[in-house]
Structures are given as C-alpha cells and as structure tokens.
Design an enzyme around this catalytic site. Structure first.
Site, PDB file in Angstrom:
ATOM      1  N   SER A 207       0.851  -1.188   0.000  1.00  0.00           N
ATOM      2  CA  SER A 207       0.000   0.000   0.000  1.00  0.00           C
ATOM      3  C   SER A 207       0.886   1.236   0.000  1.00  0.00           C
ATOM      4  O   SER A 207       2.066   1.156  -0.374  1.00  0.00           O
ATOM      5  CB  SER A 207      -0.939  -0.043   1.207  1.00  0.00           C
ATOM      6  OG  SER A 207      -1.902   0.982   1.102  1.00  0.00           O
ATOM      7  N   ASN A 208       0.377   2.368   0.423  1.00  0.00           N
ATOM      8  CA  ASN A 208       1.179   3.591   0.477  1.00  0.00           C
ATOM      9  C   ASN A 208       0.743   4.436   1.664  1.00  0.00           C
ATOM     10  O   ASN A 208      -0.173   4.055   2.389  1.00  0.00           O
ATOM     11  CB  ASN A 208       1.055   4.357  -0.848  1.00  0.00           C
ATOM     12  CG  ASN A 208      -0.384   4.711  -1.150  1.00  0.00           C
ATOM     13  OD1 ASN A 208      -1.017   5.460  -0.407  1.00  0.00           O
ATOM     14  ND2 ASN A 208      -0.931   4.145  -2.221  1.00  0.00           N
ATOM     15  N   HIS A 209       1.395   5.594   1.844  1.00  0.00           N
ATOM     16  CA  HIS A 209       1.171   6.390   3.060  1.00  0.00           C
ATOM     17  C   HIS A 209      -0.008   7.349   2.982  1.00  0.00           C
ATOM     18  O   HIS A 209      -0.156   8.216   3.843  1.00  0.00           O
ATOM     19  CB  HIS A 209       2.425   7.209   3.379  1.00  0.00           C
ATOM     20  CG  HIS A 209       3.575   6.376   3.852  1.00  0.00           C
ATOM     21  ND1 HIS A 209       3.512   5.638   5.000  1.00  0.00           N
ATOM     22  CD2 HIS A 209       4.793   6.160   3.319  1.00  0.00           C
ATOM     23  CE1 HIS A 209       4.653   5.004   5.169  1.00  0.00           C
ATOM     24  NE2 HIS A 209       5.443   5.295   4.151  1.00  0.00           N
TER      25      HIS A 209
END
Ligand code: CTP
Length: 398
Positions: free
Chosen positions: A208-210
């Site tokens: 995923s990402n931030h």
C-alpha cells in the site's frame, strides 16, 4: 446557528434517553424551537417533566389528551417542523419507521413529516449489527433519511462495541452543518476518490502507500457543504465524515476502486480523483499465508488499470474530471502532461519538495493547472482550506 428552526425531537425507549436532556438544552441554546415527542417506553427512561421544563412546552406522547380530548395533530407537527430528529432511536422504532407502522405519535408524525429526518440509533451491539436492523437502516436511507452513526464503546449491557448513541455535541454539529450547507452546488453530484489502495500479497500481507485520505475527504466535505451530493469511493482510512450528504463506498484494491468508479461516473456531474492508487498489483496473490523460509521470494507485479484515464475516456462534454499529481521533479511539466494524458479539465499539483505538503500532513500546498494552461499557486494551508480553493475552481469551471 439554529435560530428560528423548528425541530421535533423524538425520544424512544433506550437508556440513551438520558442524553436527550443535554441534547435538548444544546438545541435550544443554539436558537432552535423544539417540540419533544416521546414513546411510552421513552417516558420510562427520562421524565417528561425534565424535557418539558427544558423545552418550555408540554411533551407529546399520546394521539390526544385523554383528559380534554385535545388532538395532538401529527399532521400539523409534520408541517411545523424544519427537521425531525429521532434520538435515541431504538431498533424497534427504526424497524417500524422502515415499514410504515403507525402505532404511536412518533411514527405517525414521522410519516406525516416532509422535512429532513435524522436518526441517531442507540442499542446493543448485536442488535445494531443484526441483518434485520441493518436492512431497516438501508431502507430508511433509501427514503432519504439521514443517520447519525452510533459510537463504539461500553454499552448499558456491559458489552463493548458499536451501539452507543452519538454524543449530543456531535448530533448538534451534524444538524448545524446541515442547516449551514450552502446551495451553490445544489442538484450536482460528484464522485470523489480518496485514500490508499491495498494490493494483496497473501492472506495477511499487502502493498500500500502512506496516503491518509485527508485531502480527498476534505474535498468531499467541502463539495457537500456547498450543497452537492457526494459519492466518496474510499480506500482504507481512519477518517470519519461530518456531512450527511456524502455516501461513502469502501474499497480495498485498485481493481475494486475502478469497478465502483466506472459504474458511478456516468451518473455524476464531475469526479475528483484524489486517491493514491497503486500502480502495480501482485500477479498471483496467495489465498493462504506465505510461510517463512530462508529462500528468496520474488513477487511479480503487474500494472493496475489507471482509473483516472478510464474515466477520462468515458467523460462527456458536460462532465468535469479533476485529478491530482504528486511530483518530486519537473513538477509543472509532469503535471501538465498528466492532465493531457488523462483528459483532466484541471489538475491539482502537490510537490513533495514543499514542506508540510503531501501525504499524512494536515496541511498542503497546491498549484492548480487547467486545460487552458492557466496556472494558480496557493500558500501552504490546512487541507480543509485547500479544499475550498479546489472547490472554488470547480465552481468556476462548471
Ligand atoms: N490515478 C488513478 N489510477 C491509477 C493511478 C493514478 O486514478 N492507477 C489518478 C490519481 O488519483 C491522480 C492522478 O491519477 O488523480 C495522478 O496520479 P499519480 O500517482 O500522480 O500519477 P501516475 O499516473 O500514477 O503517474 P506516476 O506515478 O508515474 O507519477
């Protein structure tokens, strides 16, 4: 903030009825004129004398006053009200409302009311979770009624879970927000994507990402505050929404987000693509947990669909498509080529080189480039304020 508003507060038989006194006081302090209705069981949980004293009006429970035959007209009450609030709303009352049952004054008034209706459920966690209750809530939502979601916490039963009636201050905030909503975008519907996507590696792991989703949620709230209906397709976030004119659809992966967006897009006036969509997904995710081993593990990544590009292809002349670009170098050039590639009408540029801008922050610094090559720079400000600049641009472009 509620000056001159006529509000019907319907109190039904839940222990949360004790909060009705505080709620009533807050509504009155904020300028509303409140008529309290109670069910027979509601009366057992909080004294009508308390609520009558606070509202300076007799509480209505029966269809008529048995002593003098005076009719408590649900039709007149329904016409008088600018808003009806059922708080606390029990599973029983919700079920009856969903099914048009009219065996008490709260229910007959509900059926007669043409004003917006807000419902604040209060019940035990399993009652709330039960498919019957959830189905009734869906039915009432489909009638256009608004729900003020219960909170998680300790319940009267001693169990811990979702079912506590929202706090009076929160209910007040929802109602004031509702009345403050401007009408600038009334009749318009927007799709907003927000948050990160999650691409599954195995049963427990993902890529995923931030992205926190804060920017997209702020845009959704701002559009709704100006009267638009908003459908928010959201990746996993910890955020909650204040405006009840926003329908949130939760998704996990890029593929799921595309599926929802492609179905919704033909029916909206515009879309704002603020989600941080994964560019790659795992080719063969494992259904089981991949076991630990000393061997190298290679994951094969395959590109995801570009949701913005797909909507760009579907876009009609009457629709607006606004995208975001998060860049680290050649910012303006890259953003402009994204605008062209994805057929955006405007693109919101964030640079990771600007302090306080981008993922996780509560602030952002943006530039807006439109398809006519106009370029506007904005100062670093809270995302809620940035959302106003973005929506001002959308209003101008419509
Ligand atoms: N976007 C999308 N679907 C994707 C990737 C991006 O809808 N699969 C949207 C984003 O929501 C944003 C815009 O496209 O509005 C640009 O996203 P960004 O990540 O900046 O660009 P990419 O197209 O992924 O290009 P790159 O990562 O190479 O900068």
């Amino acid at each position: 903030m509620l000056k001159g508003k006529h509000i019907i507060l319907s109190v039904t038989g839940s222990i949360a009825a004790y909060k009705a006194a505080v709620l009533l006081r807050l509504l009155i302090k904020n300028g509303a004129e409140v008529q309290v209705l109670m069910t027979a069981l509601g009366k057992q949980f909080i004294s009508p004398l308390t609520l009558a004293t606070l509202s300076k009006k007799p509480i209505l429970v029966e269809f008529f006053n048995p002593e003098n035959g005076q009719w408590n007209s649900h039709v007149d009450l329904g016409k008088w009200a600018n808003l009806m609030l059922v708080a606390p709303a029990t599973a029983n009352t919700i079920a009856k409302m969903a099914n048009g049952i009219a065996d008490n004054l709260v229910l007959t008034t509900y059926l007669s009311a043409t004003c917006p209706v807000f419902i604040a459920p209060a019940m035990d966690l399993d009652m709330y979770k039960h498919s019957a209750t959830q189905k009734n809530i869906e039915i009432l939502k489909s009638f256009g009624n608004f729900f003020i979601e219960p909170a998680e916490g300790e319940l009267a039963s001693g169990l811990i879970g979702k079912g506590r009636m929202a706090e009076p201050e929160e209910i007040l905030q929802v109602l004031t927000q509702f009345f403050q909503t401007s009408t600038e975008l009334k009749g318009k519907t927007f799709l907003v994507t927000a948050g990160p996507t999650i691409e599954k590696i195995d049963a427990v792991r993902f890529i995923s990402n931030h992205s926190s989703g804060k920017m997209g949620y702020s845009v959704a709230e701002e559009l709704a505050n100006r009267g638009a209906r908003v459908i928010l397709v959201s990746g996993q976030t910890n955020l909650s929404l204040k405006n009840s004119n926003i329908d949130r659809i939760n998704v996990l992966s890029a593929a799921e987000m595309l599926e929802k967006c492609a179905t919704i897009f033909p029916n909206v006036d515009g879309a704002i693509m603020s989600a941080a969509v994964a560019d790659y997904t795992i080719e063969n995710p494992s259904e089981k947990k991949i076991k630990h081993s000393q061997q190298h593990l290679t994951l094969t990544l395959v590109p995801t669909a570009d949701i913005a590009c797909e909507l760009g292809k579907m876009k009609t002349e009457k629709q607006l498509l606004v995208g975001f670009a998060l860049e680290t170098d050649n910012e303006i050039e890259n953003a402009f080529s994204k605008l062209k590639k994805k057929n955006f009408d405007a693109i919101i540029l964030n640079s990771l080189n600007d302090k306080g801008a981008g993922f996780q922050f509560d602030t952002n610094k943006i530039s807006i480039i439109d398809k006519n090559h106009s370029l506007e720079h904005f100062e670093l400000k809270p995302k809620t304020e940035v959302a106003k600049d973005i929506v001002n641009k959308i209003v101008k472009m419509l």
